[in-house]
Write an enzyme that holds these catalytic residues in place. Structure first.
Site, PDB file in Angstrom:
ATOM      1  N   ARG A  44     -34.457  19.845  30.881  1.00 36.83           N
ATOM      2  CA  ARG A  44     -34.719  18.954  29.755  1.00 36.83           C
ATOM      3  C   ARG A  44     -33.416  18.331  29.260  1.00 36.83           C
ATOM      4  O   ARG A  44     -32.363  18.982  29.270  1.00 36.83           O
ATOM      5  CB  ARG A  44     -35.367  19.758  28.629  1.00 36.83           C
ATOM      6  CG  ARG A  44     -35.751  18.971  27.381  1.00 36.83           C
ATOM      7  CD  ARG A  44     -36.900  18.066  27.646  1.00 36.83           C
ATOM      8  NE  ARG A  44     -37.588  17.680  26.396  1.00 36.83           N
ATOM      9  CZ  ARG A  44     -38.342  16.601  26.270  1.00 36.83           C
ATOM     10  NH1 ARG A  44     -38.510  15.793  27.300  1.00 36.83           N
ATOM     11  NH2 ARG A  44     -38.962  16.323  25.134  1.00 36.83           N
TER      12      ARG A  44
ATOM     13  N   THR B 241     -44.548  10.270  31.593  1.00 33.84           N
ATOM     14  CA  THR B 241     -44.213  11.334  32.525  1.00 33.84           C
ATOM     15  C   THR B 241     -44.843  11.120  33.891  1.00 33.84           C
ATOM     16  O   THR B 241     -45.680  10.250  34.088  1.00 33.84           O
ATOM     17  CB  THR B 241     -44.706  12.691  31.979  1.00 33.84           C
ATOM     18  OG1 THR B 241     -46.020  12.498  31.450  1.00 33.84           O
ATOM     19  CG2 THR B 241     -43.822  13.224  30.901  1.00 33.84           C
TER      20      THR B 241
ATOM     21  N   GLY C  98     -48.897  12.254  30.561  1.00 30.51           N
ATOM     22  CA  GLY C  98     -49.825  11.739  29.566  1.00 30.51           C
ATOM     23  C   GLY C  98     -49.400  11.910  28.125  1.00 30.51           C
ATOM     24  O   GLY C  98     -50.237  11.921  27.229  1.00 30.51           O
ATOM     25  N   GLY C  99     -48.095  12.063  27.873  1.00 31.13           N
ATOM     26  CA  GLY C  99     -47.635  12.153  26.496  1.00 31.13           C
ATOM     27  C   GLY C  99     -48.130  13.406  25.805  1.00 31.13           C
ATOM     28  O   GLY C  99     -48.303  14.454  26.412  1.00 31.13           O
TER      29      GLY C  99
END
Length: 613
Positions: free
Chosen positions: A125, A428, A514-515
């Site tokens: 990340r 994503t 998909g957030g």
């Protein structure tokens, strides 16, 4: 039990309901407000629904990705004897080229990996630059910036992490040489690839793209119109970058001329950021203990914080399990055929949608309250997935919708935080792979919003991951757990997931882009695979539904009027919206003689494909 057989898995113990009650007395309760943040549109536009997909089958290995060129690159590595992580690295490199709106080497990733002995997770990340402050997204009047104003430019760029995460995983689990894994992407970048309908739709819909000179030169014609579907795009700049990464490793991006250009673009933009060469040089990927919890006769393993995805999926499933133990009627009633002619073909019963949506409300409420980077915040992780705590949460679910859930008070709270009311967005991509030796990987990878920060460096996009932090650092004198802090990793919804039976055998690898709706998509697919015994393609095809602790969301045009009315009768506020998942799944099948094979599926809402031998 998988965790009994593999002691190095992170085992989460259960405590009694009494302990929950005692904790409620001892700890400061969260704020009672039931206001939730505005729910945004999906981070990527809808580009169609394919009706030709069927479950793919293989005997030895399989790879699935959101673009067929990436899936083919993954399968090529598996054919050469590569591991699942080898396939994932090759797929990520190709996705950087062919799906630049969603992921790439300028972004980050979460990796959940099975090496045949244990589940391991790798955190690639992005991190906040050392110069970032908690007021990064506040205007002069103290109000949060509009999202687009925060997104576009250098202000939103976090230190990219995906290459370091892949490097760490490859060092431990790779079989092929690092340089080999970049060959397909380099060839495609040099020879060119055809613009797909989906990429064309994303280019055409992006009003900010013309303001980026590098993007405009690459994606638009001289008259400013988007290049047509089928136009061959070559990217020699990215090919050169990938060659350097192949030969020098990730250091090629984190040091030297590429790093210098990244910093210059970020700091020189009209909306500048503080990302520095020291931030790039100092980035470190992390291996974290896998988050593994029991669900009926299976074990579900996902990503721990700073992702909220693994926690939320575990909470949803644990709450539904508690409901089944509480009620005589099963929480997950069967599916039924759609009465109208819809692509998905089947829909859940109203009762199943009701209960799953209610469980999701509870999980999203806790997500906004507690989840953040565990290196900065004391996340009550064990308490959030504790069986007793989830049973207490399940007791809040009744025959009518609760509308908006309040966060609970799980065991282990050390600090009281304010709820996060910031926007929920992230763009994503997802890859899954199973190799010849039975190893598996589920990786969700991202540049945050579509095309990230809209800063393009030598053929690839830089992320806008900083906007995954809370725009509002505190409320009523209490800090928000997910506020901006230097070196911190923003909270995510990504939920790469591996599923095992209780003999410790791999059953499935699944995940979705998909957030903030990723959690809904993964939960739906897992329930479809396990509770409804669907093949992977049918489970993915199921109409999307759920709740992010607001309206009950139903995929537009995919549900019958009868179901919609039944939900309204239960008190649901129904919102029919685009729900643009991109789920990939590979399932290990066993016949009566114990012979194993693989079955894979890809989301018809995008351009993905599952390929195997």
């Amino acid at each position: 039990m998988l965790t009994d057989l593999k002691p190095n898995l992170h085992r989460l113990s259960a405590v009694s309901l009494l302990a929950v009650a005692l904790t409620l007395v001892a700890c400061k309760a969260p704020p009672s407000s039931t206001t939730t943040p505005a729910l945004p549109a999906p981070p990527e536009v809808v580009s169609g629904y394919r009706t030709d997909l069927q479950t793919r089958h293989a005997d030895k290995h399989m790879a699935a990705a959101a673009n067929p060129l990436a899936a083919e690159a993954g399968r090529e590595m598996l054919r050469r004897g590569g591991s699942a992580i080898d396939a994932a690295i090759a797929m990520q490199a190709v996705l950087t080229l062919v799906e630049p709106q969603s992921s790439g080497i300028g972004g980050g990733a979460f990796i959940v990996l099975w090496d045949g002995k244990a589940v391991r997770t790798y955190d690639g990340r992005e991190t906040a630059p050392a110069g970032a402050t908690e007021r990064l997204f506040l205007q002069a009047d103290g109000k949060p910036m509009p999202f687009t104003a925060a997104q576009i430019g250098g202000r939103s760029v976090g230190t990219p992490g995906v290459l370091r995460g892949l490097e760490l995983a490859h060092r431990k689990h790779g079989r092929l040489e690092w340089a080999t894994l970049f060959e397909p992407a380099i060839a495609l970048a040099e020879q060119g690839f055809a613009i797909s309908p989906r990429l064309h739709a994303l280019i055409a819909s992006d009003s900010s793209l013309p303001g980026s000179p590098d993007m405009a030169a690459y994606f638009l014609n001289a008259d400013g119109s988007p290049k047509a579907v089928g136009t061959v795009l070559k990217n020699p700049a990215l090919a050169a970058v990938l060659k350097r990464i192949a030969n020098e490793g990730p250091d090629a991006l984190y040091n030297g001329p590429i790093a210098e250009e990244i910093v210059a673009k970020v700091q020189g933009h009209a909306n500048p950021g503080s990302l520095s060469l020291n931030d790039l040089k100092g980035y470190t990927a992390r291996e974290r203990p896998a988050l593994c919890t029991d669900y009926k006769r299976w074990q579900i393993c996902g990503m721990p914080p700073p992702s909220s995805g693994g926690v939320a999926v575990a909470q949803i499933l644990g709450t539904l399990q508690a409901l089944e133990q509480r009620d005589s009627n099963a929480a997950l009633t069967p599916l039924k055929p759609l009465k109208t002619d819809k692509p998905a073909g089947i829909e859940p019963t109203p009762e199943a949608v009701h209960l799953i949506a209610e469980a999701e409300r509870l999980a999203y409420a806790d997500r906004a309250q507690y989840i953040a980077d565990p290196n900065f915040v004391a996340v009550p992780l064990k308490g959030l997935v504790d069986q007793g705590y989830l049973a207490s949460r399940a007791s809040l679910i009744g025959p009518r919708s609760m509308g908006v859930a309040k966060p609970g008070t799980p065991p282990g709270i050390q600090v009281a935080y304010a709820p996060d009311r910031s926007p929920l967005r992230i763009s994503t991509s997802q890859v899954v792979a199973v190799d010849d030796q039975g190893g598996a990987v589920s990786m969700t990878t991202t540049v945050e919003s579509a095309f990230g920060s809209h800063l393009m460096v030598q053929g690839f996009m830089l992320n806008n991951q900083m906007t995954d932090f809370s725009f509002i650092p505190e409320e009523n004198g209490q800090k928000v757990a997910n506020r901006v802090e230097p070196g911190k990793r923003p909270r995510s919804s990504m939920a790469p997931t591996l599923i095992f039976d209780h003999q410790g055998r791999l059953l499935a690898a699944v995940g979705s882009p998909g957030g903030s709706q990723i959690i809904e998509y993964v939960a739906k697919s897992v329930i479809g695979l396990l509770d409804w015994n669907l093949d992977p393609q049918t489970a993915i095809n199921l109409p999307n539904f759920g709740s992010r602790n607001g309206p009950t969301e139903l995929e537009k045009g995919q549900f019958s009027p009868t179901l919609i009315q039944a939900l309204k009768d239960k008190g649901h506020t129904v919102s029919e919206i685009d729900m643009n998942s991109g789920t990939q799944a590979i399932v290990r099948m066993r016949d009566a003689q114990g012979k194993t094979s693989l079955a894979g599926g890809a989301d018809p809402r995008r351009e993905g494909q599952a390929l195997g031998d």
